[in-house]
Design a protein around this motif. Structure first.
Motif, mmCIF file in Angstrom:
data_model
loop_
_atom_site.group_PDB
_atom_site.id
_atom_site.type_symbol
_atom_site.label_atom_id
_atom_site.label_comp_id
_atom_site.label_asym_id
_atom_site.label_seq_id
_atom_site.Cartn_x
_atom_site.Cartn_y
_atom_site.Cartn_z
ATOM 1 N N THR A 77 43.009 41.262 50.297
ATOM 2 C CA THR A 77 42.656 40.017 49.606
ATOM 3 C C THR A 77 41.397 39.391 50.192
ATOM 4 O O THR A 77 40.501 38.939 49.454
ATOM 5 C CB THR A 77 43.825 39.019 49.688
ATOM 6 N N GLN A 78 41.313 39.370 51.531
ATOM 7 C CA GLN A 78 40.132 38.779 52.170
ATOM 8 C C GLN A 78 38.866 39.562 51.842
ATOM 9 O O GLN A 78 37.802 38.980 51.602
ATOM 10 C CB GLN A 78 40.323 38.722 53.686
ATOM 11 N N ARG A 79 38.988 40.880 51.839
ATOM 12 C CA ARG A 79 37.807 41.708 51.553
ATOM 13 C C ARG A 79 37.350 41.541 50.112
ATOM 14 O O ARG A 79 36.154 41.555 49.818
ATOM 15 C CB ARG A 79 38.111 43.171 51.874
ATOM 16 N N GLY A 97 37.738 38.779 48.481
ATOM 17 C CA GLY A 97 37.093 37.471 48.494
ATOM 18 C C GLY A 97 35.647 37.561 48.942
ATOM 19 O O GLY A 97 34.755 36.922 48.354
ATOM 20 N N ASN A 98 35.393 38.382 49.970
ATOM 21 C CA ASN A 98 34.007 38.583 50.427
ATOM 22 C C ASN A 98 33.170 39.282 49.354
ATOM 23 O O ASN A 98 32.002 38.942 49.139
ATOM 24 C CB ASN A 98 33.995 39.411 51.709
ATOM 25 N N ASP A 119 33.680 39.176 46.122
ATOM 26 C CA ASP A 119 33.458 38.222 45.036
ATOM 27 C C ASP A 119 32.339 37.243 45.400
ATOM 28 O O ASP A 119 31.503 36.888 44.546
ATOM 29 C CB ASP A 119 34.762 37.471 44.760
ATOM 30 N N PHE A 120 32.319 36.812 46.657
ATOM 31 C CA PHE A 120 31.247 35.908 47.101
ATOM 32 C C PHE A 120 29.883 36.593 46.984
ATOM 33 O O PHE A 120 28.895 35.993 46.521
ATOM 34 C CB PHE A 120 31.505 35.477 48.538
#
Length: 345
Positions: free
Chosen positions: A313-315, A317-318, A320-321
């Motif tokens: 999920t965190q990756r 998010g990165n 997507d940013f």
């Protein structure tokens, strides 16, 4: 005189009696036997609660006249039974952007593991050196003979119990049905340890997971997370490459004060950014709930643990940013290109 003789005889009798009570130190003392008969040690062991890591009990057999008890092999078995029975190597590869699962399934029909869910974006294949009805990989499934491969439509393949020198043979099976082969495939290593007497359903470790036993649904769950993770690595690298291109464009504008980017190149970047985002969300299915995990809490725990371990999920998010930053740059470049076209007119 008679009194002296009587006294001498009395002292001599006492000395003789005390000598007979002196222990013979040349012979080893034997332990006294208890008045209550000893129970077999296996009954004593049965009173001790089992734990995930049993403590070993050392017994000095010299303490017993009858020799070592007959349960020593059972005690050794009980100690070893709780240890890990096998370490299964797991290798994840991302080698292309699309795999034709229908043609691959038709070619390997005898090796296809019947699906346990309605998901259609992967197939699981089992290769055994002997006919077996077992679906497990552990002791009951003859680990040393069975190999598994989970192949995903978006380009990942996850191999279980396959050694390094065998990998290319299995990947060639995938390549025959692949399109968009990468010049350099991506790889990640993992492992599964089996521990039949594990109290919990699973335990995590550095680059491995411990399970009571690994079955085919466990293979599917582990394969799905590792396949998504290695694919995510690829898509992140693609977006990083686009960011690098925009960094060079921005540096050029900073130096020259002009915008000289080719229109075709810009449109290619727009298409690449959109297709990468669509592939991550739709083809890789990062946010689709696993049906197997939905049915059984045991597999849900494995699924959630691995997603957390691989920071899926965190990756994303990165990623997507970074994509949003790419979109901003694309919008700016399109605006500049339109302005220069108007100026030329």
């Amino acid at each position: 005189m008679g009194r002296w003789r009587a006294g001498f005889l009395l002292l001599n009798h006492i000395a003789t009696a005390s000598k007979s009570l002196t222990p013979n130190l040349s012979r080893p003392l034997r332990p006294l036997r208890p008045s209550i008969p000893l129970c077999p040690a296996i009954h004593l062991l049965s009173l001790r609660p089992l734990s995930a890591i049993p403590s070993r009990v050392s017994v000095d057999f010299n303490e017993f006249d009858s020799g070592p008890p007959s349960f020593d092999h059972r005690n050794e078995f009980m100690a070893n039974e709780d240890e890990e029975t096998g370490k299964i190597p797991v290798k994840a590869y991302f080698l292309c952007t699309s795999i034709n699962l229908k043609s691959m399934q038709a070619e390997n029909l005898s090796n296809v593991v019947p699906p346990s869910s309605r998901s259609s974006n992967y197939i699981a294949l089992r290769y055994c050196d002997f006919p077996s009805e077992n679906t497990g990989l552990g002791v009951n499934g003859n680990l040393s003979y069975c190999r598994y491969m989970v192949v995903f439509q978006y380009g990942s393949a996850v191999l279980f119990n396959i050694e390094d020198h065998e990998v290319e043979t299995y990947l060639d099976t995938v390549r025959r049905h692949a399109s968009g082969l990468l010049p350099e495939m991506r790889k990640d290593d993992y492992a599964v340890k089996e521990k039949p007497l594990l109290v919990e359903d699973m335990q995590g470790g550095p680059d491995y997971i411990v399970l009571k036993t690994l079955d085919t649904d466990g293979i599917r769950i582990i394969g799905s997370v590792l396949g998504q993770s290695i694919a995510l690595d690829y898509f992140v690298s693609q977006i990083d490459g686009m960011l690098q291109e925009f960094a060079e464009i921005n540096r050029g504008m900073e130096k020259t004060g002009t915008f000289t980017m080719d229109k075709k190149k810009l449109l290619q970047l727009v298409g690449k950014a959109n297709s990468n985002l669509a592939d991550v969300i739709l083809k890789v299915g990062l946010f689709e709930r696993s049906e197997i995990a939905w049915r059984d809490a045991k597999y849900a725990q494995i699924y959630e643990y691995l997603r957390e371990e691989y920071e899926v999920t965190q990756r994303f998010g990165n990623l997507d940013f970074k994509l949003k930053f790419v979109e901003v740059n694309l919008s700016l470049c399109l605006l500049l290109m339109h302005m220069f076209d108007l100026v030329e007119l």
